[in-house]
Design an enzyme around this catalytic site. Structure first.
Site, PDB file in Angstrom:
ATOM      1  NE  ARG A 172      -3.572   0.793   1.985  1.00 35.51           N
ATOM      2  CZ  ARG A 172      -3.945   1.535   3.008  1.00 35.51           C
ATOM      3  NH1 ARG A 172      -3.999   1.030   4.203  1.00 35.51           N
ATOM      4  NH2 ARG A 172      -4.281   2.796   2.860  1.00 35.51           N
ATOM      5  CD  GLU A 232      -2.557  21.039 -16.391  1.00 35.13           C
ATOM      6  OE1 GLU A 232      -3.016  22.151 -16.736  1.00 35.13           O
ATOM      7  OE2 GLU A 232      -3.016  19.962 -16.811  1.00 35.13           O
ATOM      8  CD  GLU A 264      -1.031  26.258 -10.997  1.00 33.33           C
ATOM      9  OE1 GLU A 264      -1.889  25.879 -11.824  1.00 33.33           O
ATOM     10  OE2 GLU A 264      -0.990  27.418 -10.556  1.00 33.33           O
ATOM     11  CD  GLU A 267      -7.821  25.348 -13.355  1.00 30.60           C
ATOM     12  OE1 GLU A 267      -7.097  24.693 -14.149  1.00 30.60           O
ATOM     13  OE2 GLU A 267      -7.688  26.563 -13.154  1.00 30.60           O
ATOM     14  CE  LYS A 315     -12.286  25.258 -14.695  1.00 30.58           C
ATOM     15  NZ  LYS A 315     -12.743  24.855 -16.034  1.00 30.58           N
ATOM     16  CG  ASP A 316     -13.091  32.392 -11.852  1.00 24.19           C
ATOM     17  OD1 ASP A 316     -12.402  31.788 -12.700  1.00 24.19           O
ATOM     18  OD2 ASP A 316     -14.070  33.106 -12.144  1.00 24.19           O
TER      19      ASP A 316
END
Length: 125
Positions: free
Chosen positions: A15, A33, A74, A81, A99-100
């Site tokens: 695990r 990203e 981030e 998102e 999201k904002d």
């Protein structure tokens, strides 16, 4: 009785290794990203400046914490998102707000990191 590996009360090396593998995969996904690559580049530049200006141990701890905190936030922003995008493809005001807000949290932390970085580096110039 067979023990279920998904039972959170059971510790096992299998695990634990799976958890590290999933986390490593998450880091790989994060670096796909564009914003994460920007944060990484900024962190690399700040780290190079830290070497040039011979930061103290405490200053390094602060800088490393700021870089890691920004990047971790981030990753959380990206996760939010992606989860919102999974739930709905059409525009919904609450989805946009979620999201904002997550992006705003990253911006707030990044601005604070820049200010703290300036407090550390300006006297060294």
């Amino acid at each position: 009785m067979r023990l279920d590996l998904k039972d959170s009360r059971i510790f096992s090396a299998v695990r634990l290794m799976s958890s590290f593998r999933f986390a490593g995969n998450g880091l790989k996904l994060a670096f796909l990203e564009p914003n994460m690559r920007i944060h990484f580049a900024a962190g690399t530049i700040v780290s190079a400046a830290g070497l040039i200006f011979s930061l103290t141990r405490l200053e390094w701890c602060i800088i490393i914490g700021l870089i890691a905190g920004t990047m971790a936030l981030e990753i959380v922003n990206t996760a939010i998102e992606k989860a919102v995008d999974l739930v709905t493809k059409e525009y919904k005001p609450l989805a946009g707000m979620a999201k904002d807000l997550a992006a705003g949290a990253v911006l707030l932390y990044a601005c604070a990191a820049v200010i703290i970085g300036l407090i550390i580096f300006i006297p060294k110039l």
